[in-house]
Design an enzyme around this catalytic site. Structure first.
Site, mmCIF file in Angstrom:
data_model
loop_
_atom_site.group_PDB
_atom_site.id
_atom_site.type_symbol
_atom_site.label_atom_id
_atom_site.label_comp_id
_atom_site.label_asym_id
_atom_site.label_seq_id
_atom_site.Cartn_x
_atom_site.Cartn_y
_atom_site.Cartn_z
ATOM 1 N N GLU A 74 5.013 0.802 -8.128
ATOM 2 C CA GLU A 74 6.181 0.711 -7.249
ATOM 3 C C GLU A 74 7.127 1.860 -7.569
ATOM 4 O O GLU A 74 7.557 2.006 -8.727
ATOM 5 C CB GLU A 74 6.854 -0.638 -7.489
ATOM 6 C CG GLU A 74 7.722 -1.129 -6.374
ATOM 7 C CD GLU A 74 8.106 -2.592 -6.571
ATOM 8 O OE1 GLU A 74 7.558 -3.449 -5.861
ATOM 9 O OE2 GLU A 74 8.961 -2.884 -7.439
ATOM 10 N N CYS A 75 7.445 2.672 -6.592
ATOM 11 C CA CYS A 75 8.364 3.807 -6.734
ATOM 12 C C CYS A 75 7.875 4.731 -7.856
ATOM 13 O O CYS A 75 6.899 5.443 -7.678
ATOM 14 C CB CYS A 75 9.795 3.318 -6.957
ATOM 15 S SG CYS A 75 11.044 4.600 -6.622
ATOM 16 N N GLY A 76 8.517 4.721 -9.030
ATOM 17 C CA GLY A 76 8.055 5.561 -10.118
ATOM 18 C C GLY A 76 6.627 5.259 -10.512
ATOM 19 O O GLY A 76 5.848 6.167 -10.852
ATOM 20 N N TYR B 241 4.325 4.251 -8.508
ATOM 21 C CA TYR B 241 3.529 4.860 -7.435
ATOM 22 C C TYR B 241 3.340 6.349 -7.701
ATOM 23 O O TYR B 241 2.253 6.902 -7.505
ATOM 24 C CB TYR B 241 4.252 4.622 -6.119
ATOM 25 C CG TYR B 241 3.693 5.317 -4.898
ATOM 26 C CD1 TYR B 241 2.394 5.091 -4.460
ATOM 27 C CD2 TYR B 241 4.496 6.185 -4.156
ATOM 28 C CE1 TYR B 241 1.901 5.720 -3.314
ATOM 29 C CE2 TYR B 241 4.023 6.809 -3.018
ATOM 30 C CZ TYR B 241 2.721 6.572 -2.594
ATOM 31 O OH TYR B 241 2.242 7.190 -1.473
ATOM 32 N N SER C 139 3.434 2.119 -3.544
ATOM 33 C CA SER C 139 4.397 2.473 -2.509
ATOM 34 C C SER C 139 5.706 2.860 -3.170
ATOM 35 O O SER C 139 6.026 2.400 -4.270
ATOM 36 C CB SER C 139 4.621 1.298 -1.559
ATOM 37 O OG SER C 139 5.733 1.513 -0.718
#
Length: 443
Positions: free
Chosen positions: A331-333, A335, A429
């Site tokens: 998730e975010c980082g 990802y 994502s």
């Protein structure tokens, strides 16, 4: 049915302000610490989707600070999550986000909206630097713009002297809203910032000193007895709907590069029987090989890209997990780390796990900020609509060729198209999942 574990009376108070950078987090730190020093059992929550403020608030209580997000949760889920947080405690304090009426669309999801839904009063913080009698106009406007929520009192922050505090109290008498205290201006009551907000609590060597200074400032300047009397009743609510766990035994990255995981999400997984096993990528630790799922939360991997690229045990552990079919979600980082490469602020490219085909860059900065209404594409975890948010400065420099994980709209309903990627059991994502989308209301 209400949770039978709940005490007969739950009490709560929402901390709000006219704008960001008023000192809400530092004041809440001091208030919670001061009340706990008096023997009051306090739980603290953070309004909205932020991750960093709760890290500081956790220091004042010694336990997790949960998020309460009206836009993401909806009315019933918000009440349910607030009741769950507040069980077996004397007082729930919720630190609001941004300005009191700032929200996703109009005032939807704002601190005022949250307080209204929970039927809790608001303590309004006002930055008094540069103010005298005009404080009455500000307070009157915020208290009367909407019939609800009720503003039960005011605390002035960044006050210059006791004479200044006296000057502020007199005009407030005309509003009928009392000044419950003043917090004097002090360099000790500041938290440094970086590109996504405040520096993380775990990075600040003097965080404990900050908590002490904040508590002493509140004890010296705030009428805690009057504040406790101003708190409202929080109605009990049913148990919240739970986010589905990624697996039965979940390896979760946790260090200063991967700190942005919502406590309510982890609690949901535990409540459904999942075992959580934490490991540190920066210490070159691999996820346990007996885990059937791996979660890489967001954080600041862009600040540690070289270390992560050289963490062979960690990266090979991810690849081994993928090879055996374990579900891996970034998730975010997280990802960013699952991709082929990450370009740091100096323009140097670092190889990442290569389990997804995209690449990202922190050298080409662009702010991505906002709520997301998420429709998952077919995947092994989520079948229901979700709510989430994006908050990152890095960009995709190569979107890769993987199948998208989500289709998204923003809070205004504008279609943002597909996002993220999935390849086999590896998913990722930029969007942080907050919760399931609110259930449709029935007339």
């Amino acid at each position: 049915m209400p949770n039978p574990k709940m005490p007969a009376t739950l009490k709560g108070l929402v901390i709000a302000a006219p704008s960001s950078n008023t000192g809400k987090t530092v004041f809440t730190l001091g208030l919670v610490s001061a009340l706990r020093a008096r023997g009051v059992s306090v739980e603290v929550a953070k309004g909205g989707p932020g991750y960093i403020d709760p890290q500081f608030l956790r220091l004042a209580t010694g336990q997790d600070c949960y998020n309460l997000d009206k836009w993401a949760f909806g009315n019933e889920q918000l009440r349910a999550r607030a009741s769950e947080i507040a069980q077996n405690t004397d007082l729930l304090i919720v630190e609001g986000m941004m300005g009191m009426f700032d929200g996703a669309a109009s005032t939807s999801g704002s601190t005022a909206d949250l307080a209204d839904t929970l039927d809790l009063p608001v303590l309004l913080l006002v930055d008094a630097s540069g103010l005298a009698q005009s404080i009455a106009a500000i307070v009157h406007g915020f208290a009367t713009l909407r019939e609800r929520p009720k503003v039960c009192g005011v605390v002035a922050t960044r006050v210059g002297s006791q004479g200044h505090a006296d000057l502020l109290a007199e005009p407030l008498k005309e509003t009928g809203i009392p000044l419950l205290g003043s917090v004097m201006r002090s360099e000790a009551l500041t938290i440094p910032s970086r590109h996504l907000g405040l520096v993380q609590a775990t990075e600040r060597a003097q965080t404990e000193a900050l908590v002490t200074a904040a508590r002493e400032a509140v004890e010296a300047g705030v009428d805690l007895d009057a504040l406790l009397l101003a708190a409202g009743i929080l109605d009990p609510a049913p148990t919240p709907r739970r986010l589905p766990p990624l697996g039965q035994r979940i390896a979760i990255a946790r260090d200063i590069a991967f700190e942005f995981a919502y406590p309510h999400q982890l609690n949901d997984w535990r409540a459904q029987g999942a075992e959580l096993c934490f490991f540190s990528p920066l210490a070159n630790e691999a996820p346990r090989n007996d885990c059937d799922a791996v979660f890489l939360p967001g954080g600041y991997p862009e600040l540690h890209a070289e270390t992560l690229s050289q963490a062979s045990e960690f990266l090979n552990g991810l690849r081994s997990a993928a090879a055996r079919g374990a579900l891996i979600y970034g998730e975010c980082g997280g990802y960013m780390v699952l991709g082929e490469g990450l370009v740091d602020a100096q323009g140097e490219r670092h190889a990442m796990a290569g389990l997804l085909s995209h690449s990202t860059s922190f050298a080409q900065k662009k702010m991505h900020l906002g709520y997301r209404d998420i429709t998952p594409e077919p995947n092994p975890v989520w079948t229901m609509p979700l709510r989430g948010h994006e908050f990152h400065m890095s960009v995709l420099i190569d979107p890769g060729t993987d199948s998208p994980l989500f289709h998204q709209k923003d809070a205004r309903g504008i279609d943002l198209g597909p996002s993220g990627g999935q390849r086999g059991s590896v998913l990722g994502s930029y969007t942080h999942i907050i919760d399931q989308a609110p259930m449709p209301t029935t007339g």
